[in-house]
Structure formats: C-alpha cells, structure tokens
Design a protein around this motif. Sequence first.
Motif, PDB file in Angstrom:
ATOM      1  N   SER A  79       0.840  -1.195   0.000  1.00  0.00           N
ATOM      2  CA  SER A  79       0.000   0.000   0.000  1.00  0.00           C
ATOM      3  C   SER A  79       0.873   1.242   0.000  1.00  0.00           C
ATOM      4  CB  SER A  79      -0.916  -0.007   1.218  1.00  0.00           C
ATOM      5  OG  SER A  79      -0.153   0.114   2.399  1.00  0.00           O
ATOM      6  N   ALA A  80       0.232   2.387   0.006  1.00  0.00           N
ATOM      7  CA  ALA A  80       0.980   3.642   0.026  1.00  0.00           C
ATOM      8  C   ALA A  80       1.770   3.806   1.323  1.00  0.00           C
ATOM      9  CB  ALA A  80       0.021   4.813  -0.155  1.00  0.00           C
ATOM     10  N   SER A  81       1.346   3.124   2.389  1.00  0.00           N
ATOM     11  CA  SER A  81       2.039   3.270   3.665  1.00  0.00           C
ATOM     12  C   SER A  81       3.225   2.315   3.825  1.00  0.00           C
ATOM     13  CB  SER A  81       1.065   3.074   4.825  1.00  0.00           C
ATOM     14  OG  SER A  81       0.495   1.788   4.762  1.00  0.00           O
ATOM     15  N   GLY A  82       3.239   1.214   3.099  1.00  0.00           N
ATOM     16  CA  GLY A  82       4.344   0.278   3.227  1.00  0.00           C
ATOM     17  C   GLY A  82       3.995  -1.109   2.745  1.00  0.00           C
ATOM     18  N   ALA A  83       4.796  -2.078   3.169  1.00  0.00           N
ATOM     19  CA  ALA A  83       4.617  -3.467   2.755  1.00  0.00           C
ATOM     20  C   ALA A  83       4.384  -4.333   3.983  1.00  0.00           C
ATOM     21  CB  ALA A  83       5.851  -3.959   2.007  1.00  0.00           C
ATOM     22  N   THR A  84       3.400  -5.228   3.883  1.00  0.00           N
ATOM     23  CA  THR A  84       3.116  -6.195   4.932  1.00  0.00           C
ATOM     24  C   THR A  84       3.096  -7.573   4.296  1.00  0.00           C
ATOM     25  OG1 THR A  84       1.766  -4.608   6.149  1.00  0.00           O
ATOM     26  CG2 THR A  84       1.452  -6.924   6.682  1.00  0.00           C
ATOM     27  N   VAL A  85       3.852  -8.482   4.880  1.00  0.00           N
ATOM     28  CA  VAL A  85       3.923  -9.855   4.385  1.00  0.00           C
ATOM     29  C   VAL A  85       3.461 -10.772   5.503  1.00  0.00           C
ATOM     30  CG1 VAL A  85       5.422 -11.639   3.453  1.00  0.00           C
ATOM     31  CG2 VAL A  85       5.866  -9.252   2.904  1.00  0.00           C
ATOM     32  N   ASP A  86       2.444 -11.576   5.221  1.00  0.00           N
ATOM     33  CA  ASP A  86       1.873 -12.480   6.212  1.00  0.00           C
ATOM     34  C   ASP A  86       1.975 -13.898   5.679  1.00  0.00           C
ATOM     35  OD1 ASP A  86       0.544 -13.597   8.322  1.00  0.00           O
ATOM     36  OD2 ASP A  86      -1.409 -12.758   7.826  1.00  0.00           O
ATOM     37  N   GLY A  87       2.776 -14.710   6.331  1.00  0.00           N
ATOM     38  CA  GLY A  87       2.956 -16.078   5.870  1.00  0.00           C
ATOM     39  C   GLY A  87       3.054 -17.037   7.026  1.00  0.00           C
ATOM     40  N   PHE A  88       3.444 -18.259   6.723  1.00  0.00           N
ATOM     41  CA  PHE A  88       3.542 -19.292   7.749  1.00  0.00           C
ATOM     42  C   PHE A  88       4.588 -18.932   8.799  1.00  0.00           C
ATOM     43  CE2 PHE A  88       4.886 -23.514   9.318  1.00  0.00           C
ATOM     44  CZ  PHE A  88       3.658 -23.927   9.798  1.00  0.00           C
ATOM     45  N   ALA A 116       6.773  -3.175   7.163  1.00  0.00           N
ATOM     46  CA  ALA A 116       7.695  -2.048   7.249  1.00  0.00           C
ATOM     47  C   ALA A 116       7.167  -0.937   6.352  1.00  0.00           C
ATOM     48  CB  ALA A 116       9.096  -2.461   6.806  1.00  0.00           C
ATOM     49  N   PRO A 117       7.279   0.311   6.816  1.00  0.00           N
ATOM     50  CA  PRO A 117       6.917   1.430   5.936  1.00  0.00           C
ATOM     51  C   PRO A 117       7.963   1.583   4.831  1.00  0.00           C
ATOM     52  CG  PRO A 117       7.738   2.243   8.031  1.00  0.00           C
ATOM     53  CD  PRO A 117       7.668   0.750   8.140  1.00  0.00           C
ATOM     54  N   TRP A 118       7.585   2.236   3.750  1.00  0.00           N
ATOM     55  CA  TRP A 118       8.496   2.396   2.618  1.00  0.00           C
ATOM     56  C   TRP A 118       9.779   3.100   3.022  1.00  0.00           C
ATOM     57  CZ3 TRP A 118       7.623  -0.776  -1.031  1.00  0.00           C
ATOM     58  CH2 TRP A 118       6.324  -1.135  -1.385  1.00  0.00           C
ATOM     59  N   GLU A 119       9.710   3.987   4.011  1.00  0.00           N
ATOM     60  CA  GLU A 119      10.891   4.733   4.438  1.00  0.00           C
ATOM     61  C   GLU A 119      11.976   3.812   5.011  1.00  0.00           C
ATOM     62  OE1 GLU A 119       7.717   5.580   5.557  1.00  0.00           O
ATOM     63  OE2 GLU A 119       7.482   7.093   3.999  1.00  0.00           O
ATOM     64  N   GLU A 120      11.594   2.650   5.507  1.00  0.00           N
ATOM     65  CA  GLU A 120      12.565   1.715   6.085  1.00  0.00           C
ATOM     66  C   GLU A 120      13.154   0.757   5.053  1.00  0.00           C
ATOM     67  OE1 GLU A 120      11.059  -0.379   9.485  1.00  0.00           O
ATOM     68  OE2 GLU A 120      10.396   1.456  10.472  1.00  0.00           O
ATOM     69  N   LEU A 121      12.647   0.793   3.820  1.00  0.00           N
ATOM     70  CA  LEU A 121      13.117  -0.127   2.788  1.00  0.00           C
ATOM     71  C   LEU A 121      14.186   0.524   1.920  1.00  0.00           C
ATOM     72  CD1 LEU A 121       9.713  -1.693   1.727  1.00  0.00           C
ATOM     73  CD2 LEU A 121      11.439  -2.674   3.218  1.00  0.00           C
ATOM     74  N   ALA A 122      15.236  -0.241   1.644  1.00  0.00           N
ATOM     75  CA  ALA A 122      16.340   0.245   0.822  1.00  0.00           C
ATOM     76  C   ALA A 122      16.189  -0.166  -0.630  1.00  0.00           C
ATOM     77  CB  ALA A 122      17.662  -0.272   1.368  1.00  0.00           C
ATOM     78  N   GLY A 123      15.455  -1.202  -0.880  1.00  0.00           N
ATOM     79  CA  GLY A 123      15.300  -1.714  -2.233  1.00  0.00           C
ATOM     80  C   GLY A 123      14.805  -3.146  -2.187  1.00  0.00           C
ATOM     81  N   TYR A 124      14.956  -3.831  -3.301  1.00  0.00           N
ATOM     82  CA  TYR A 124      14.527  -5.230  -3.365  1.00  0.00           C
ATOM     83  C   TYR A 124      15.424  -5.988  -4.333  1.00  0.00           C
ATOM     84  CZ  TYR A 124      12.400  -4.474  -7.929  1.00  0.00           C
ATOM     85  OH  TYR A 124      12.205  -4.199  -9.248  1.00  0.00           O
ATOM     86  N   TYR A 138       7.341   2.869  -5.582  1.00  0.00           N
ATOM     87  CA  TYR A 138       7.429   3.381  -4.219  1.00  0.00           C
ATOM     88  C   TYR A 138       8.864   3.512  -3.730  1.00  0.00           C
ATOM     89  CZ  TYR A 138       2.481   3.706  -3.485  1.00  0.00           C
ATOM     90  OH  TYR A 138       1.174   4.084  -3.555  1.00  0.00           O
ATOM     91  N   ILE A 139       9.716   2.608  -4.095  1.00  0.00           N
ATOM     92  CA  ILE A 139      11.116   2.713  -3.663  1.00  0.00           C
ATOM     93  C   ILE A 139      11.789   3.891  -4.364  1.00  0.00           C
ATOM     94  CG2 ILE A 139      13.340   1.528  -3.728  1.00  0.00           C
ATOM     95  CD1 ILE A 139      11.771  -1.036  -2.996  1.00  0.00           C
ATOM     96  N   ARG A 140      11.445   4.155  -5.630  1.00  0.00           N
ATOM     97  CA  ARG A 140      11.990   5.310  -6.347  1.00  0.00           C
ATOM     98  C   ARG A 140      11.523   6.607  -5.681  1.00  0.00           C
ATOM     99  NH1 ARG A 140       9.301   5.534 -11.094  1.00  0.00           N
ATOM    100  NH2 ARG A 140       9.921   3.404 -11.481  1.00  0.00           N
ATOM    101  N   GLU A 141      10.257   6.661  -5.248  1.00  0.00           N
ATOM    102  CA  GLU A 141       9.739   7.864  -4.576  1.00  0.00           C
ATOM    103  C   GLU A 141      10.452   8.115  -3.254  1.00  0.00           C
ATOM    104  OE1 GLU A 141       5.502   7.683  -4.137  1.00  0.00           O
ATOM    105  OE2 GLU A 141       5.167   7.591  -6.293  1.00  0.00           O
ATOM    106  N   ILE A 142      10.766   7.049  -2.521  1.00  0.00           N
ATOM    107  CA  ILE A 142      11.438   7.211  -1.229  1.00  0.00           C
ATOM    108  C   ILE A 142      12.866   7.681  -1.433  1.00  0.00           C
ATOM    109  CG2 ILE A 142      12.270   5.928   0.792  1.00  0.00           C
ATOM    110  CD1 ILE A 142       9.226   6.541   0.695  1.00  0.00           C
TER     111      ILE A 142
END
Length: 160
Positions: free
Chosen positions: A68-77, A83-91, A154-158
């Motif tokens: 979403s616009a606020s960040g990424a949420t991953v829900d798995g086993f 984490a919000p986008w501001e905390e992400l460096a890339g992928y 989103y990473i480019r915007e951050i």
Amino acid sequence: MGGLGVAVLLVAVIVMLINGPDPESIIRPLRNPPIFYSLMFAGLVLTLYLLRFVFSSLRNPKPRVILSASGATVDGFSGRFSAPWEELAGYSVNNSSMFVLHLKDIQAYLDKTPQGRPKETVKALTGNFGSPLLIETNMLDADANTIKSFLEKYIREIKS
C-alpha cells in the motif's frame, strides 16, 4: 491445495494407526510397536497442528501480501512482518519467484520486533535471505511484473 494435502496426511496417519505395526515391514521403525506408536502420535499431533492452521486460514482469509501507500506487509507461515516504505532500501529477485525487500537498518527492525518466536524468525529469515520481508509470487494473484512495477514506483519515490 495445502489443506487437501494435510487432510490426506491425516487420513494416512489414522489408517496406519488402525492397522498397527507391520511385523513384515522392511522399515524397522514400522515393525517395533513402541517406536511405531511414538512416530504415529508425533505425526498425528503435527498433522492436527497443520490442520488447525489450514482451518484458521480458510475461516479468516486475509491477503498474504499487502503493498500500500504506507508500506509493505507480508503475512505467511513464518509470521507477519511489515515495514513502511521509508525503512526499505530496495529489493532483489531471488530465483525468479521471490522478491526480497531489503531493509535500510536490519538491526533497528530487529530491535522493534517482539521477543520470542517473531524475533528468532526475523533472525533466521535475515540469515537465509537477507530480510524477513519475502514476497513469493507463486502464491499471489498478481503477476511478477505488476509487483515489480509497484515496488519500483514506491522505492523510487522514497529515494528521491
């Protein structure tokens, strides 16, 4: 599909328990009653645990990945990590079926993670993949290019 596999496993364990140890089996633990019943009990407990997870997932379906616009949420086993986008460096793309979202400061993320299983899981996933935020594309309805373009946007915007 996972639920069907767990149900088949449960039926197999129950059938083996009903039939009991086989004295003519070529597999030694299946001949010895104490070992056989110990293994079957452990298998039954594990299968019922997995079945509980399947039923809770079917009763309360929720998205496995939320971008979403606020960040990424991953829900798995292995747990729910966000984490919000501001905390992400890339992928990066791992074996063409998994996006690994890299954190700017993994230690700060680890410090925010609650003690116990979540913290140990973050440490293990970070050790294996470099981040606890893993997006497996084969479990999503969207194709890899859609996810890639969303992440790049989103990473480019951050970064700018």
